[in-house]
Scaffold this motif. Structure first.
Motif, PDB file in Angstrom:
ATOM      1  N   ALA A 120       0.832  -1.206   0.000  1.00 16.36           N
ATOM      2  CA  ALA A 120       0.000   0.000   0.000  1.00 16.36           C
ATOM      3  C   ALA A 120       0.868   1.259   0.000  1.00 16.36           C
ATOM      4  O   ALA A 120       0.575   2.224  -0.715  1.00 16.36           O
ATOM      5  CB  ALA A 120      -0.934  -0.008   1.208  1.00 16.36           C
ATOM      6  N   ILE A 121       1.945   1.242   0.787  1.00 16.52           N
ATOM      7  CA  ILE A 121       2.861   2.388   0.825  1.00 16.52           C
ATOM      8  C   ILE A 121       3.524   2.572  -0.546  1.00 16.52           C
ATOM      9  O   ILE A 121       3.541   3.676  -1.089  1.00 16.52           O
ATOM     10  CB  ILE A 121       3.931   2.193   1.920  1.00 16.52           C
ATOM     11  N   ALA A 122       4.033   1.484  -1.104  1.00 22.81           N
ATOM     12  CA  ALA A 122       4.741   1.558  -2.388  1.00 22.81           C
ATOM     13  C   ALA A 122       3.830   2.050  -3.507  1.00 22.81           C
ATOM     14  O   ALA A 122       4.278   2.769  -4.407  1.00 22.81           O
ATOM     15  CB  ALA A 122       5.323   0.185  -2.745  1.00 22.81           C
ATOM     16  N   GLN A 123       2.551   1.683  -3.444  1.00 21.84           N
ATOM     17  CA  GLN A 123       1.611   2.075  -4.496  1.00 21.84           C
ATOM     18  C   GLN A 123       0.965   3.434  -4.226  1.00 21.84           C
ATOM     19  O   GLN A 123       0.202   3.928  -5.047  1.00 21.84           O
ATOM     20  CB  GLN A 123       0.510   1.013  -4.647  1.00 21.84           C
ATOM     21  N   GLY A 124       1.224   3.993  -3.059  1.00 18.76           N
ATOM     22  CA  GLY A 124       0.628   5.293  -2.722  1.00 18.76           C
ATOM     23  C   GLY A 124      -0.863   5.219  -2.461  1.00 18.76           C
ATOM     24  O   GLY A 124      -1.588   6.205  -2.641  1.00 18.76           O
ATOM     25  N   ILE A 125      -1.338   4.057  -2.023  1.00 18.82           N
ATOM     26  CA  ILE A 125      -2.765   3.893  -1.730  1.00 18.82           C
ATOM     27  C   ILE A 125      -3.071   4.632  -0.425  1.00 18.82           C
ATOM     28  O   ILE A 125      -2.314   4.556   0.534  1.00 18.82           O
ATOM     29  CB  ILE A 125      -3.147   2.406  -1.607  1.00 18.82           C
ATOM     30  N   ARG A 126      -4.158   5.320  -0.394  1.00 17.75           N
ATOM     31  CA  ARG A 126      -4.569   6.062   0.791  1.00 17.75           C
ATOM     32  C   ARG A 126      -4.782   5.092   1.951  1.00 17.75           C
ATOM     33  O   ARG A 126      -5.399   4.040   1.780  1.00 17.75           O
ATOM     34  CB  ARG A 126      -5.878   6.768   0.478  1.00 17.75           C
ATOM     35  N   MET A 127      -4.276   5.447   3.127  1.00 21.68           N
ATOM     36  CA  MET A 127      -4.328   4.572   4.291  1.00 21.68           C
ATOM     37  C   MET A 127      -4.898   5.333   5.478  1.00 21.68           C
ATOM     38  O   MET A 127      -4.729   6.542   5.589  1.00 21.68           O
ATOM     39  CB  MET A 127      -2.918   4.072   4.619  1.00 21.68           C
ATOM     40  N   THR A 128      -5.551   4.592   6.370  1.00 21.18           N
ATOM     41  CA  THR A 128      -6.086   5.191   7.582  1.00 21.18           C
ATOM     42  C   THR A 128      -6.106   4.150   8.682  1.00 21.18           C
ATOM     43  O   THR A 128      -5.825   2.979   8.458  1.00 21.18           O
ATOM     44  CB  THR A 128      -7.488   5.790   7.334  1.00 21.18           C
ATOM     45  N   SER A 129      -6.473   4.590   9.872  1.00 23.76           N
ATOM     46  CA  SER A 129      -6.589   3.681  11.012  1.00 23.76           C
ATOM     47  C   SER A 129      -8.054   3.335  11.240  1.00 23.76           C
ATOM     48  O   SER A 129      -8.960   4.019  10.756  1.00 23.76           O
ATOM     49  CB  SER A 129      -6.025   4.344  12.269  1.00 23.76           C
ATOM     50  N   PHE A 130      -8.279   2.302  12.014  1.00 24.24           N
ATOM     51  CA  PHE A 130      -9.617   1.892  12.428  1.00 24.24           C
ATOM     52  C   PHE A 130     -10.347   3.052  13.094  1.00 24.24           C
ATOM     53  O   PHE A 130     -11.484   3.373  12.760  1.00 24.24           O
ATOM     54  CB  PHE A 130      -9.464   0.695  13.387  1.00 24.24           C
ATOM     55  N   ALA A 131      -9.680   3.722  14.031  1.00 25.05           N
ATOM     56  CA  ALA A 131     -10.319   4.807  14.791  1.00 25.05           C
ATOM     57  C   ALA A 131     -10.711   5.972  13.890  1.00 25.05           C
ATOM     58  O   ALA A 131     -11.801   6.534  14.034  1.00 25.05           O
ATOM     59  CB  ALA A 131      -9.380   5.286  15.900  1.00 25.05           C
ATOM     60  N   GLU A 132      -9.838   6.327  12.971  1.00 25.59           N
ATOM     61  CA  GLU A 132     -10.135   7.455  12.071  1.00 25.59           C
ATOM     62  C   GLU A 132     -11.310   7.123  11.154  1.00 25.59           C
ATOM     63  O   GLU A 132     -12.176   7.969  10.905  1.00 25.59           O
ATOM     64  CB  GLU A 132      -8.891   7.797  11.255  1.00 25.59           C
ATOM     65  N   LEU A 133     -11.360   5.896  10.643  1.00 22.64           N
ATOM     66  CA  LEU A 133     -12.476   5.498   9.790  1.00 22.64           C
ATOM     67  C   LEU A 133     -13.776   5.467  10.587  1.00 22.64           C
ATOM     68  O   LEU A 133     -14.811   5.960  10.118  1.00 22.64           O
ATOM     69  CB  LEU A 133     -12.223   4.137   9.141  1.00 22.64           C
ATOM     70  N   LEU A 134     -13.738   4.916  11.787  1.00 30.06           N
ATOM     71  CA  LEU A 134     -14.942   4.879  12.617  1.00 30.06           C
ATOM     72  C   LEU A 134     -15.449   6.294  12.878  1.00 30.06           C
ATOM     73  O   LEU A 134     -16.644   6.557  12.776  1.00 30.06           O
ATOM     74  CB  LEU A 134     -14.667   4.151  13.938  1.00 30.06           C
ATOM     75  N   HIS A 135     -14.553   7.206  13.179  1.00 26.81           N
ATOM     76  CA  HIS A 135     -14.948   8.602  13.384  1.00 26.81           C
ATOM     77  C   HIS A 135     -15.636   9.163  12.148  1.00 26.81           C
ATOM     78  O   HIS A 135     -16.683   9.806  12.242  1.00 26.81           O
ATOM     79  CB  HIS A 135     -13.738   9.463  13.734  1.00 26.81           C
ATOM     80  N   GLU A 136     -15.062   8.921  10.992  1.00 26.15           N
ATOM     81  CA  GLU A 136     -15.638   9.444   9.753  1.00 26.15           C
ATOM     82  C   GLU A 136     -17.040   8.871   9.503  1.00 26.15           C
ATOM     83  O   GLU A 136     -17.923   9.571   9.020  1.00 26.15           O
ATOM     84  CB  GLU A 136     -14.710   9.127   8.575  1.00 26.15           C
ATOM     85  N   LEU A 137     -17.247   7.611   9.864  1.00 24.95           N
ATOM     86  CA  LEU A 137     -18.546   6.971   9.639  1.00 24.95           C
ATOM     87  C   LEU A 137     -19.630   7.497  10.568  1.00 24.95           C
ATOM     88  O   LEU A 137     -20.807   7.466  10.224  1.00 24.95           O
ATOM     89  CB  LEU A 137     -18.415   5.451   9.807  1.00 24.95           C
ATOM     90  N   VAL A 138     -19.260   7.970  11.758  1.00 23.29           N
ATOM     91  CA  VAL A 138     -20.275   8.377  12.752  1.00 23.29           C
ATOM     92  C   VAL A 138     -20.214   9.852  13.142  1.00 23.29           C
ATOM     93  O   VAL A 138     -20.940  10.279  14.026  1.00 23.29           O
ATOM     94  CB  VAL A 138     -20.199   7.508  14.033  1.00 23.29           C
TER      95      VAL A 138
END
Length: 182
Positions: A120-138
């Motif tokens: 994912a790092i080598a391909q430049g794919i956007r990455m996030t953490s569980f907590a950040e995604l959960l925050h965005e969802l709610v």
């Protein structure tokens, strides 16, 4: 806005000579937004929290897949099966390469030595953490958050049960399976 992983200039090492700790893999986040995201890949999907968030994403019509180090058991497997989320074990670069995600969620126990994280790092794919995604969802919901050392699951289940018995229709995210909820 994009996630940029980087390594600390001063790497911390474990007591085992030459072995880098997971904490030396640092995250540099810009604010996460799900605009334009269609495919989400979870590295460490076998945990109850990660599988639940993967289920939420699938329910919200994202295409979801993921992987874990070894066999996934209930209750996480039950959640993944309920939402028909396909996953692979063990971690391999090919898993993520075949799925072609535009967002990768990295479990708390994973670091830069994971072959899927490396890809994912080598391909430049956007990455996030569980907590950040959960925050965005709610983030647009009213939330009651329970923290502490012991009793979080029980307390959260009791709050959700009380709200339900009062005629409310609460959504809830509990770190276990409540007996009175489906």
């Amino acid at each position: 806005m994009q996630f940029r992983p980087y390594r600390s200039a001063s790497r911390s090492t474990s007591p085992y000579q030459g072995e880098e700790t997971r904490s030396s893999f640092l995250y540099n986040f810009d604010m996460l937004t799900l605009t334009g995201i269609k495919k989400i890949y979870f590295i460490g999907i076998g945990g109850i929290g990660m599988s639940a968030v993967a289920g939420i994403c699938a329910h919200q019509s994202y295409e979801v897949s993921g992987s874990d180090a070894s066999t996934i058991y209930a209750p996480a497997k039950t959640v993944l099966d309920k939402y028909s989320i396909k996953y692979k074990v063990p971690y391999q670069e090919l898993n993520i390469k075949k799925f072609l995600p535009n967002l990768v969620v990295i479990g708390g126990g994973e670091g830069a030595e994971n072959p899927e994280v490396e890809y994912a790092i080598a391909q430049g794919i956007r990455m996030t953490s569980f907590a950040e995604l959960l925050h965005e969802l709610v983030k647009d919901k009213r939330r009651i958050v329970v923290t502490g050392t012991h009793g979080k699951t029980t307390t959260t289940a009791l709050i959700a049960l009380m709200l339900k018995s009062m005629g409310e229709n609460p959504g809830f995210f509990i770190g276990g399976l409540g007996q009175d909820f489906q």
